[in-house]
Write a protein that holds these residues in place. Structure first.
Motif, PDB file in Angstrom:
ATOM      1  N   SER A  67       0.752  -1.179   0.197  1.00 28.29           N
ATOM      2  CA  SER A  67       0.025   0.046   0.031  1.00 28.29           C
ATOM      3  C   SER A  67       0.782   1.178   0.016  1.00 28.29           C
ATOM      4  O   SER A  67       0.365   2.270  -0.384  1.00 28.29           O
ATOM      5  N   ASP A  68       2.009   1.225   0.370  1.00 25.64           N
ATOM      6  CA  ASP A  68       2.859   2.209   0.294  1.00 25.64           C
ATOM      7  C   ASP A  68       4.272   1.845  -0.146  1.00 25.64           C
ATOM      8  O   ASP A  68       5.300   1.617   0.606  1.00 25.64           O
ATOM      9  N   ILE A  69       4.589   2.092  -1.515  1.00 26.65           N
ATOM     10  CA  ILE A  69       5.797   1.716  -2.221  1.00 26.65           C
ATOM     11  C   ILE A  69       6.398   2.755  -2.397  1.00 26.65           C
ATOM     12  O   ILE A  69       6.525   3.097  -3.622  1.00 26.65           O
ATOM     13  N   ASP A  70       6.888   3.877  -1.518  1.00 26.54           N
ATOM     14  CA  ASP A  70       7.261   5.199  -1.818  1.00 26.54           C
ATOM     15  C   ASP A  70       8.894   5.127  -1.668  1.00 26.54           C
ATOM     16  O   ASP A  70       9.642   5.896  -2.324  1.00 26.54           O
ATOM     17  N   PHE A  71       9.651   4.046  -1.014  1.00 25.26           N
ATOM     18  CA  PHE A  71      11.044   3.975  -1.371  1.00 25.26           C
ATOM     19  C   PHE A  71      11.711   5.378  -0.958  1.00 25.26           C
ATOM     20  O   PHE A  71      12.647   5.707  -1.376  1.00 25.26           O
ATOM     21  N   ASN A  72      11.153   5.951   0.224  1.00 29.13           N
ATOM     22  CA  ASN A  72      11.688   7.226   0.632  1.00 29.13           C
ATOM     23  C   ASN A  72      11.640   7.265   2.201  1.00 29.13           C
ATOM     24  O   ASN A  72      12.304   8.469   2.828  1.00 29.13           O
ATOM     25  N   ASP A  73      11.567   6.331   2.740  1.00 30.43           N
ATOM     26  CA  ASP A  73      11.676   6.101   4.167  1.00 30.43           C
ATOM     27  C   ASP A  73      13.015   6.186   4.837  1.00 30.43           C
ATOM     28  O   ASP A  73      13.478   6.671   5.737  1.00 30.43           O
ATOM     29  N   VAL A  74      13.994   5.345   4.076  1.00 33.06           N
ATOM     30  CA  VAL A  74      15.507   5.659   4.235  1.00 33.06           C
ATOM     31  C   VAL A  74      16.186   5.760   2.840  1.00 33.06           C
ATOM     32  O   VAL A  74      15.877   4.766   1.950  1.00 33.06           O
TER      33      VAL A  74
HETATM   34 CA   LIG Z   1       7.527   7.408   3.378  1.00 39.10          CA
END
Ligand SMILES: [Ca+2]
Ligand SMILES: [Ca+2]
Length: 81
Positions: A67-74
């Protein structure tokens, strides 16, 4: 140079390595903390949470479903010597 070695990365959202090893060493979904590895087969959700953006740049997404494949968490950048 030995060819039988590799290294990878991992991300433990909302936890430490020590907490992961103590509280969820089998990396089971439904338990926490979870660890997401740069090797898909090691991930509890069986999906790729780690992307190589370029030869020196890497990024994770930190959720267990798609649901959240943003690849910006790290996001990290590494200079190899
Ligand atoms: Ca994120
Ligand atoms: Ca995310």
């Amino acid at each position: 140079m030995e060819s039988d070695r590799a290294f990878g990365w991992y991300l433990i959202p909302n936890g430490t390595t020590e907490q992961f090893l103590r509280e969820n060493p089998d990396n089971l979904l439904g338990n926490s903390p979870l660890a997401f590895f740069s090797f898909i087969a090691a991930n509890p959700n069986g999906i790729d949470n780690f992307w190589r953006l370029s030869p020196n740049e890497f990024a994770w997404t930190d959720l267990t479903n798609d649901s959240d494949i943003d690849f910006n968490d790290v996001m990290i950048g590494i200079q190899f010597g």
